[in-house]
Design a protein around this motif. Structure first.
Motif: not given
Length: 889
Positions: A103-115, A574-581, A596-601, A709-710
């Motif tokens: 995985h590159c290069c950072m994964w957030g959370g206390y679980t990981q869905w694949e392994e 690359d870009n970031w991936n986030t869980s949406i509410r 969803a993926n997100d970027v700042r601009m 993110s900034h």
């Protein structure tokens, strides 16, 4: 009696064979069962002399084999380096990696869905302190970070180099000492320890001229002082082989907050950014160790149960963890290139088979041409086994000569491939084009197998000459029985050629579809540059002003119509991936896809890249830190989360339901592809946030992610007409703002897309090369067989012409025979090509394996090659003089 001499009858006591020999000839007969090293040497000398007497035959055979063996060996060089080779460390078989996926290069959370395969520092310490089966357990950053480096006191701009954060026991775990100075120790990896770094031998040699004073010197890394305490030994490149560059420096994990400040990942219990490899103690059972690690992981996760969201709690019982062999390190390049290398290895193997078929045909023709000489030897008492042995020695010698020449081709081919694989030549990838011992052994093995396997059949056929032919002195055609194996080999060559040419056409068409598809933004006259404000020590509250000054400076460059700055530009890698509410909708459950993926601009980016607005407005200067929090979404986001609704004015947020109202949707942009992978899948949901606005988080991970993110990393310029010296002017403009602000790289968008699709381009180019070689070799094979057939049937053709056949009918007869072989090859090859297309479906982008245009093109190319190969022998056949043929008969 024989020509006035007596004939002796001799019987071998060992094998029972009876030999008849005229003693006056002085010839010695040796039993085949007494074949010794002395005989082998004599046969080698004899074979060498025979090959020197036939330079045309020898050169053709050696070059043919060299192409086949060279192509196969070149691909095997990469297969060995990427798929088979272990790390250059002590006892790699004792190393085990926790996790399997890369995985590159950072994964957030206390679980990981694949392994669970990328870890945070807290979990690493939990494993290290509770797993005695590991003699040492090391953690290191996944990948490496760009860092601005220069000598302390130097006025030169900082150079963009790569650094990797590692645990203090990293080098000890791998059994690596220092080439000069010392490596990192546990005492270096403690909070408050003096900042130190270890430099790679490669960068010490290439950037610092092997200057011994570097050890102990102070370097400014991201404007922070670090002491270089040692140099790694030559050949050590770390624990991961990849194409985007190995580390130039190794820095203790404890220094990560010192360098990164508020964006540090070290103390985030749900910020996973570390790979873990350990050295096990002797006698450790890997299955029992894996079970223990799973238990330790569950214990750690349970301790953070209160910090988990509902989705993570639901997924927790399904969490998977693997323990895998770690002798090859983190196998990112292996996972990335495995299928591609296997495809290329098979293609190269097909070229080798075609080359071997040519060798077999050449040997058959050579054997049949010397059939009368063989008959004489058999008449004088030589055994058929002895004749086979002599012929085999010659074919093996040819194989070794072809293999030796093939090594030169392999070296040149590997060098070319590495230039295609490593798109940024400034990056060092530790794969050598020069053949290693395994590669040399592979080439030797292929040479011997080629010489034996494809020499034994011609040797056996030619040894079965009738001794009575020697008495008759006939040269009458025996084509009916001897040309069948040759024609069978030509059919095989034709079939393999169709498969290779079709595969090359499919992959080339797939690459064209990728590069010229609709990305949702304009690439013409656009340029992209990479920057990293974190390297120069900018704080978050300084970034908005910095980016505004950059845009203003860049827009003043002559020829630049617009400039946009973004966190990750489209197709930049690359870009970031986030869980949406979503406000007004319930909390999603485990298994619900709310990603969803997100970027700042900065404002103006959509105009710069030519991205269309479908509804509402883009991000503008009105979106400030004091105004309402806004976001622009793409069409895929609107369809996924607001299907059937007007998304304008709707609210959503990230990670937690209490943030579901953070962003108000003010615009919908046309779908654009932002990442170069999963090209066959629909564009994913994505949203865009202004650089000027921030969300207030109350969790360490939320604050950390918001801060990082900034730091926008890409500049995109719209500069029609290719203004001269654009890159130099961009670098000058940024240097005027801050001498430490460097441009890591800059290229046109078309060049950037070439980098994105470098792997696909490599496969397409090499399979096209192999397909072209296959056509040439198949044409040579067909030419050889057709010419040999014409020569053997010269008398027959003369009789036919004496009986009234015209020259056109003779040409048709020869062409008919040649195209019959090609037609049978097509009948076999076309279904095989369709099957090959299905087998490599994962490599194809909007290309069907049964594409009739591609199959027709491959057929046409093979037919053209066959025509060129057969036309010369057919003309030669038509030029036969009937009276001369009858006189010879």
């Amino acid at each position: 009696m024989f020509s006035g001499h007596y004939i002796w009858s001799l019987k071998c006591r060992k094998c029972g064979a009876v030999y008849e020999l005229a003693p006056q000839t002085g010839l010695r007969i040796q039993c085949a069962s007494q074949y010794t090293g002395v005989n082998m040497l004599a046969d080698l000398k004899f074979a060498w002399r025979q090959l020197l007497k036939s330079p045309g035959f020898t050169l053709t055979a050696v070059l043919t084999l060299a192409l086949g063996i060279g192509a196969t060996t070149a691909i095997f060089t990469l297969v060995n380096a990427v798929l088979l080779k272990s790390l250059p460390v002590t006892k790699p078989e004792e190393l085990y990696r926790i996790g399997d996926k890369v995985h590159c290069c950072m994964w957030g959370g206390y679980t990981q869905w694949e392994e669970f395969s990328i870890f945070n520092y807290e979990l690493y310490r939990h494993f290290r302190d509770n797993t005695p089966a590991f003699a040492d357990l090391a953690a290191f950053q996944e990948g490496a970070s760009g860092m601005g480096v220069r000598r302390a006191g130097s006025q030169q701009p900082a150079e963009d180099q790569r650094g990797q954060f590692v645990s203090g026991n990293y080098f000890r775990t791998f059994g690596i000492g220092a080439w000069a100075g010392r490596v990192l120790a546990d005492s270096d990896d403690r909070e408050g320890a003096p900042p130190v770094a270890v430099m790679s031998y490669h960068v010490w040699q290439s950037k610092y001229g092997s200057d011994p004073s570097v050890v102990g010197a102070t370097l400014q890394i991201n404007s922070k002082p670090f002491t270089v305490v040692g140099i790694t030994p030559p050949g050590f490149f770390g624990a991961e082989l990849n194409t985007f560059g190995i580390p130039d420096f190794w820095i203790p994990l404890s220094s990560e907050p010192y360098l990164r400040g508020a964006s540090s990942l070290l103390k985030g219990p749900n910020l996973n950014w570390l790979d873990i490899i350990g050295r096990v103690r002797p006698g450790t059972d890997s299955k029992m160790l894996e079970a223990q690690l799973k238990l330790e992981l569950r214990e750690w996760q349970t301790s953070h149960l209160a910090d988990m969201g509902p989705q993570e709690k639901e997924f927790l019982p399904k969490q998977v963890l693997h323990l895998t062999a770690g002798g090859a390190g983190v196998t990112s390049m292996r996972q990335q290139y495995h299928d591609s290398l296997m495809l290329l290895f098979i293609a190269a193997g097909c070229v080798l088979l075609i080359a071997c078929a040519n060798l077999a045909n050449l040997l058959l023709a050579r054997g049949m041409a010397s059939r009368q000489q063989t008959s004489v030897r058999l008449a004088l008492g030589a055994s058929r086994m002895r004749m086979v042995q002599k012929a085999l020695v010659e074919s093996v010698l040819l194989g070794i000569m072809g293999g030796t020449a093939g090594l030169l081709i392999a070296y040149a081919g590997t060098s070319m491939i590495l230039r295609l694989v490593v798109v940024n030549q400034a990056m060092h990838v530790p794969i050598e084009a020069s053949p290693s011992l395994p590669v040399l052994l592979f080439a030797l093995g292929v040479s011997l197998v080629t010489g034996i396997c494809f020499g034994v059949a011609p040797a056996w056929v030619s040894s079965h000459a009738d001794p009575l032919d020697a008495m008759r002195g006939t040269s009458r055609s025996v084509a009916g029985s001897t040309s069948l194996p040759q024609k069978g080999l030509v059919v095989t060559q034709a079939a393999l050629s169709v498969v290779l040419v079709s595969a090359a056409a499919m992959l080339t068409h797939s690459l064209s579809n990728m590069k010229h598809g609709n990305f949702g933004f304009e690439t013409k006259d656009r340029y992209i540059a990479w920057i990293d404000p974190m390297q120069t020590g900018y704080k978050e509250n300084q970034l908005e002003n910095l980016f505004e000054r950059m845009q203003e400076k860049l827009r003043r460059i002559p020829g630049v119509r617009s400039a946009g700055i973004i966190q990750w530009a489209p197709m930049s890698g690359d870009n970031w991936n986030t869980s949406i509410r979503i406000e007004g909708k319930p909390e999603p459950h485990e298994g619900d896809n709310y990603q969803a993926n997100d970027v700042r601009m900065m404002p103006g980016f959509f105009d710069t890249v030519g991205s269309r607005m479908i509804m509402g407005r883009p991000i503008t200067e009105e979106d400030t830190a004091s105004s309402r929090q806004v976001a622009v979404i793409n069409e895929a986001f609107a369809k996924k989360f607001f299907k059937g609704e007007n998304p304008l004015g709707k609210h959503f947020g990230e990670a937690e339901m209490k943030h579901a109202g953070d962003y108000e949707v003010v615009g919908v942009a046309a779908d654009a592809r932002y990442v170069p992978w999963n090209m066959e899948k629909p564009i994913e949901a994505m949203y865009f946030r202004p650089e000027t606005q921030s969300i207030q988080w109350d969790t360490p991970s939320g604050i950390n992610g918001e801060t990082r993110s900034h730091y926008l990393g890409n500049i995109v310029l719209w500069a029609p007409g290719n203004p001269p010296g654009l890159e130099m002017q961009v670098r000058r403009a940024l240097t005027e703002i801050d001498p430490n602000l460097t441009v890591g790289d800059m290229k046109s968008y078309d060049e950037a897309l070439d980098v994105d699709f470098a792997q696909q381009g490599l496969i397409a180019k090499l399979t096209s090369l192999f397909g072209g070689l296959a056509l040439v070799l198949a044409a040579i094979g067909l030419y050889g067989v057709t010419a040999y057939t014409v020569e053997r049937r010269t008398n027959e053709i003369g009789i036919r012409m004496a009986l009234g056949a015209d020259r056109l009918s003779v040409v048709k007869m020869v062409l008919r025979g040649a195209f019959l072989q090609v037609g049978i090859g097509l009948a076999i090859g076309i279904p095989a090509a369709i099957g090959a297309g299905h087998a490599m479906a994962s490599q194809l982008f909007y290309v069907k394996p049964w594409n009739p245009v591609i199959l027709a093109t491959a057929t046409l190319l093979l037919a053209l090659a066959a025509l060129l190969a057969a036309v010369v022998p057919s003309q030669r056949a038509a030029s036969v003089e009937p009276m001369e043929a009858l006189r010879n008969e």
